[in-house]
Write an enzyme that holds these catalytic residues in place. Structure first.
Site, PDB file in Angstrom:
ATOM      1  N   ASP A   2       0.851  -1.186   0.000  1.00 12.50           N
ATOM      2  CA  ASP A   2       0.000   0.000   0.000  1.00 12.50           C
ATOM      3  C   ASP A   2       0.888   1.237   0.000  1.00 12.50           C
ATOM      4  OD1 ASP A   2      -2.384  -1.354   0.084  1.00 12.50           O
ATOM      5  OD2 ASP A   2      -2.505  -1.375   2.261  1.00 12.50           O
ATOM      6  N   ASP A  25      -9.359  -5.846   1.950  1.00 12.40           N
ATOM      7  CA  ASP A  25      -8.036  -6.391   1.616  1.00 12.40           C
ATOM      8  C   ASP A  25      -7.913  -7.850   2.052  1.00 12.40           C
ATOM      9  OD1 ASP A  25      -6.913  -4.143   0.429  1.00 12.40           O
ATOM     10  OD2 ASP A  25      -6.323  -3.281   2.346  1.00 12.40           O
ATOM     11  N   ASP A  48      -4.742  -3.104   4.905  1.00  9.28           N
ATOM     12  CA  ASP A  48      -5.266  -2.626   6.182  1.00  9.28           C
ATOM     13  C   ASP A  48      -6.791  -2.660   6.267  1.00  9.28           C
ATOM     14  OD1 ASP A  48      -5.872  -0.567   4.462  1.00  9.28           O
ATOM     15  OD2 ASP A  48      -4.379   0.821   5.271  1.00  9.28           O
TER      16      ASP A  48
END
Length: 1073
Positions: A482, A789, A785
């Site tokens: 990310d 996901d 997070d």
């Protein structure tokens, strides 16, 4: 035994089930192979049956207890059945209530200082009794009985918390105690060879005392018994310490932290510190931490599968279905709950209390090492059996000589007691060879190095949830990371804004825009602002983006509490990572309905048909104006700013659904009026560029997968070093999520290797990328997070959840939690993963050298002379050095930068590389040659011809034993650096290694000089000590010279496999002629 000679698809990317390939018949046929995730019960049972095991209770201690796993499943089924029964009963009661057949509920019974007792709360929650809740006055009335406030929560002072814990209990559950030291001691006694040795020791002790008296007769049997006890105690101590480390790590895994509202502010507390009366905000991905009732919520839906076993998502309503069960996950929406039951007063608490004992887990490397141990052990057993037969045949045929040179056994003359004693000694030697030859400690060395690594990784801000992830991380070939919070600091502030049709600052905004922005910011948020009563800085809570926008609202003159009180929320659409926006419908004080939207700037802008100009009037969104805003977004994105747009529209009040229909209301998202576009700065983390470069040098490609604008993603990628030049910022290096999503699997597989940055991606895009990369043969690590996901984290070889920004759903789907959300910590995990594999290889090289040398020396000596130079006690001491002390010294080496200069370790890389074979054979050949020369010519070489034969033989055997042990001590230094010439690099820093070497040498001196009768040794003079030391030290320059000998790049396993295939082809060819 094939796992010893497996070639690696990690380098050549061949067939690999774990990487998504389906053509891997080879791994299916390999008994000692399991995938890193989701191994079948059949596969787990298969390798257990095939393993050669001397002590099952110890060998399988840290593997999955299949029987206990079945019991756990049955317990879960029982509790889920109970939950089903309660749901059915509630439905029946609901029908009865509708027909007016409801019985009156008992009034609340006070408990202590509170208006209701724990028994009534538990009964109401378990029965999901809405009637009881309504009788108590709903959530508001219940909060009054519990002396809490639905908006500000409990006071949170120590006295209040203590009273609540005393009256209602704490949010903990009883856990079964871990095994004590005595249990580990008992387990260590279960080793089959040690049991045989102990029986032999007792028999030898009895015979010795009978024939030679207690003063002299106890030495042989007593020394073996003492040596066995020493091995048992040292083994138990080592295992017990490992167990304590795992217990501490498991406690960390269970300790969830969450936000609660106490005294009007949101504070972070441990799940264990929750009390009845606490008010908890719930958002997507949170775990419901205790039983409770819903105070208020918007589109709140729970996944209750952890309790009911049903994957169905259950919508919650504050009036009709307000009860929330501990352990469930928030699948959608948000809300606020009041805690009514904690600990064992919840269904989840009862479930956890019944299955609280951890149930182990085997790792792929552990299973492979069981295969290696079985292979080596089988050879050792064969050798031991051969030695036993040879020694017995030589003995009973009169070829075995005593110290005086005469035959040890003469038929009809040797007393039966002496025969039994001699046979016991022969059996003892053979069994001791088995102890040394079967590397029982080899698979357990994985557990040791994993326990050590996991403890150290905690200090490096990484919490390991699944043991095998440590190993697999060393094989990672790509990391899909990310952007926000991982590559950046996650410290966001609004630094630029467009409003009133132009780029502006907060002081220039017209009142119309200001009032509407304040209304939207205050209501369309999951964050909050706490104003300390005595003054001081404002306290912001929520996600970093929420906090940044709330901070911008304060600059606009917003009073958060006042702004929220001036309008009421009718319905909310929580932010959705798929749609990249969130909305809320509010009713103002004058009866108007406003629908506010907030989200990705270009997506919200595309829905806007007008904007408010600098005079505060609504103006149409012309093509030129839209282009102006788009250019503004692009310019901000190029400067790494995250762009968020605020928009609204009015809605006819009479068209707003009422009652139950409002929950199904789809908020209108067209014909929006643009209020503002803000640019949020989130700086890159210091040192992230170096971390990315370190990964690239190590053969690990870093890819950024972000929901942000493609231009923002590009700018950050250039700053972080993921993209190295502007030339790389075109497809497929830089790609948008929707473009990747629109491709077929075949098209995705063609370009996935080249993708460096994916912008405006959805969680499903991340999943598609992971699947494609795995089909390409990559070992994929993924950071995540959010709740959405979870599929990508589960699908990846290693799922890395963020500890600060991550939801509980993401954490539960992950293998490792990065506690500080920092990419540098991800890189440290890669280092530790490689260290685990490297340390095991060091231990294998060291242990196999000892195995080969000890076996060859004893076998050759037994065949040629009918005697062995290394006695049972001496071999047990060597086994202790080799197994427990050797594992401690080598399996706990910290990672070095040298590891990051290598390519990733293939998941099926040969455990014994060509370099290890070279090192091993050089040392073993040297040791065997020198010690056999000493065995056969030692008396003359050492100048002992004029000594008494008995003494000369004892001195010679002592020197052989002493030199052998010193060779192993010095060879431990060689094993530290199998492929480096400087074996002493960093050795002083490793205090444990140096401590074990010193302990080994000190104990060796004591054994030789002071425990002669116990260890069958005699004192040596300083010259003889120098000879032994010289024999050991020569191993160092020999190892250095050996490292200049080139080894073929093709693993020995490949050559053996090719030879095997050639043999098969030849035989099949002959058969067809």
């Amino acid at each position: 035994m094939t796992s010893l000679f497996k070639s690696s698809p990690g380098r050549r990317r061949g067939s690999d089930l774990e990487s998504g390939k389906s053509d891997n018949a080879d791994s299916d046929s390999d008994t000692f192979y399991i995938p890193s995730k989701n191994a079948s019960i059949e596969r787990l049972q298969q390798w257990r049956k095939a393993a050669l095991v001397l002590n099952a209770s110890r060998r399988f201690r840290y593997t999955l207890d299949l029987k206990k796993e079945q019991e756990t499943r049955e317990m879960r089924h029982k509790i889920r059945s109970h939950a089903h029964a309660l749901l059915a009963a509630n439905r029946f009661l609901d029908m009865g209530r509708e027909q007016g057949a409801e019985k009156p509920t008992a009034a609340a019974t006070p408990a202590g200082e509170f208006g209701i007792g724990p028994e009534q709360l538990v009964l109401m929650s378990k029965d999901h009794n809405v009637a009881s809740l309504q009788q108590y006055g709903g959530a508001q009335g219940l909060s009054d009985l519990l002396k809490t406030n639905t908006e500000k929560g409990i006071s949170g002072d120590d006295d209040d918390l203590l009273k609540r814990k005393t009256t209602f209990g704490s949010n903990t559950y009883p856990r079964k105690k871990g095994k004590g030291f005595l249990r580990f001691l008992w387990d260590a006694c279960h080793d089959l060879t040690l049991i045989i040795l102990m029986v032999a020791a007792v028999a030898s002790l009895a015979l010795g005392i009978k024939t030679e008296g207690i003063k002299e007769g106890w030495y042989d049997g007593g020394s073996i018994a003492f040596a066995v006890i020493l091995v048992v105690v040292v083994t138990a101590v080592s295992d017990y310490k490992q167990s304590l480390q795992f217990q501490n790590l498991n406690d960390e895994k269970r300790n969830i932290h969450l936000e609660v509202i106490r005294g009007g502010r949101r504070v972070d507390v441990s799940i264990y510190d929750l009390v009845v009366g606490d008010v908890i905000p719930l958002n997507i991905g949170n775990q419901v931490p205790a039983d409770g009732v819903l105070i208020a919520g918007h589109s709140l839906a729970l996944d209750e599968s952890s309790m009911t076993g049903e994957s169905k998502i259950v919508n919650k309503d504050a009036n009709k279905d307000p009860f929330l069960m501990s352990g469930c996950k928030v699948a959608d929406g948000n809300g606020v709950m009041l805690v009514t039951g904690v600990g064992v007063n919840t269904e989840w608490g009862l479930l956890m209390a019944s299955i609280s004992e951890d149930n182990g887990e085997e790792t792929p490397l552990q299973v492979r090492l069981n295969g290696v141990a079985t292979f080596i052990g089988s050879i050792g057993l064969a050798v031991a059996a051969a030695v036993l037969v040879i020694l017995l045949v030589r003995y009973f045929t009169g070829h075995t000589r005593d110290i005086r040179g005469g035959p040890q056994f003469v038929k009809g003359k040797t007393k039966i007691g002496h025969v039994v004693d001699d046979v016991i000694k022969v059996i003892t030697v053979a069994v001791t060879i088995v102890v040394v030859a079967v590397p029982e400690g080899l698979p357990l060395a994985v557990t040791l190095t994993l326990a050590y690594s996991m403890r150290k990784m905690m200090a490096d801000k990484a919490l390991v949830r699944r043991l095998s992830a440590c190993e697999t991380m060393g094989s990672a070939t790509t990391i899909c990371s990310d952007k926000t919070g991982t590559l950046t600091l996650n410290q966001m502030t609004v630094v630029e804004s467009y409003a009133g049709g132009k780029k502006t600052d907060t002081e220039q905004l017209p009142a119309t825009i200001t009032s509407l922005c304040v209304e939207g910011i205050a209501q369309n948020t999951t964050g909050s602002i706490f104003v300390p009563e005595g003054g001081g800085d404002l306290e912001f809570s929520g996600s970093p983006t929420e906090k940044a926008i709330l901070g911008w609202g304060i600059k606009l003159g917003m009073n958060f509490d006042t702004a929220r009180s001036q309008s009421s929320i009718l319905h909310a659409f929580p932010f959705n990572s798929e749609k990249k926006r969130g909305g809320v419908a509010v009713k103002t004080a004058d009866g108007e309905v406003h629908v506010h939207w907030k989200g990705a700037s270009e997506i919200v802008l595309a829905s806007c048909r007008s904007y408010i100009d600098e005079d505060g009037n609504v103006a149409p969104m012309t093509e030129d104006k839209e282009l102006y805003f788009k250019k503004g977004i692009e310019e901000m994105a190029k400067r790494t700013l995250r762009c968020v747009a605020l928009a609204f529209r009015t809605f006819e009040a009479e068209k707003v659904p009422t009652g139950e229909e409002v929950e199904k209301w789809v908020l209108p998202e067209d014909d929006l009026i643009l209020l503002a576009i803000v640019g949020i700065k989130d700086p890159c983390r210091p040192g992230v560029k170096d971390s990315v470069q370190l990964c690239q040098n190590a053969g690990v490609k870093v890819r950024m997968v972000t929901g942000d604008n493609v231009q923002t993603a590009r700018a950050i990628a250039l700053e972080c070093g993921i993209l190295t030049s502007d030339a790389e910022d075109s497809e497929p290096n830089l790609i948008e999520g929707k473009s990747f999503r629109a491709m077929t699997d075949a098209e995705r597989d063609k370009i996935s290797d080249k993708i460096s940055v994916m912008g405006r991606s959805s969680p499903n895009d991340k999943l598609l990328l992971v699947q494609s990369l795995r089909r390409r043969g990559h070992v994929v690590a993924v950071t995540g997070d959010g709740t959405n996901d979870a599929p990508a984290l589960h699908e990846a070889d290693i799922g890395l959840a963020m500890g600060i920004a991550g939801t509980e759903v993401a954490k539960e789907s992950s293998d490792i939690i990065i506690l500080d959300d920092n990419f540098a910590s991800v890189v440290k995990v890669v280092r530790w993963g490689r260290s685990v594999y490297a340390n095991i290889q060091k231990f294998i090289q060291f242990q196999l050298t000892v195995n080969v040398a000890a076996l060859v020396i004893n076998v050759v000596a037994a065949i040629s002379s009918g005697d062995v130079p290394l006695t049972a006690v001496q071999l047990l001491w060597v086994n202790l050095i080799m197994d427990t002390l050797g594992a401690l010294a080598l399996a706990t080496e910290p990672p070095t930068d040298h590891l990051m200069g290598r390519p990733p370790v293939g998941r099926k890389e040969p455990l014994i590389t060509n370099i290890m074979w070279r090192n091993l054979l050089i040392q073993a050949t040297y040791q065997v040659s020198v010690l056999l020369v000493l065995n056969f010519r030692g008396v003359s070489i050492l100048g002992l011809e004029h000594e008494v034969p008995e003494h000369a033989t004892r001195v010679k055997n002592t020197i052989i034993f002493n030199a052998f042990v010193l060779c192993q001590a010095f060879n431990e230094f060689n094993a530290r650096k199998p492929d480096e010439k400087n074996i002493f690099k960093g050795v002083i820093k490793n205090r444990l290694f140096m401590g074990i070497i010193v302990i080994t040498l000190v104990l060796q001196v004591i054994i030789v000089e002071f425990l002669g009768k116990f260890a069958s040794t005699t004192k040596l003079n300083w010259k003889q000590w120098l000879i032994c030391a010289a024999i050991g030290v020569i191993g160092w320059p020999l190892a250095l010279v050996g490292k200049f000998i080139p080894v073929p790049k093709t693993p020995l396993s490949n050559k053996l496999s090719a030879l095997k295939c050639w043999g098969k082809n030849k035989s099949s060819g002959e058969g067809s002629l």
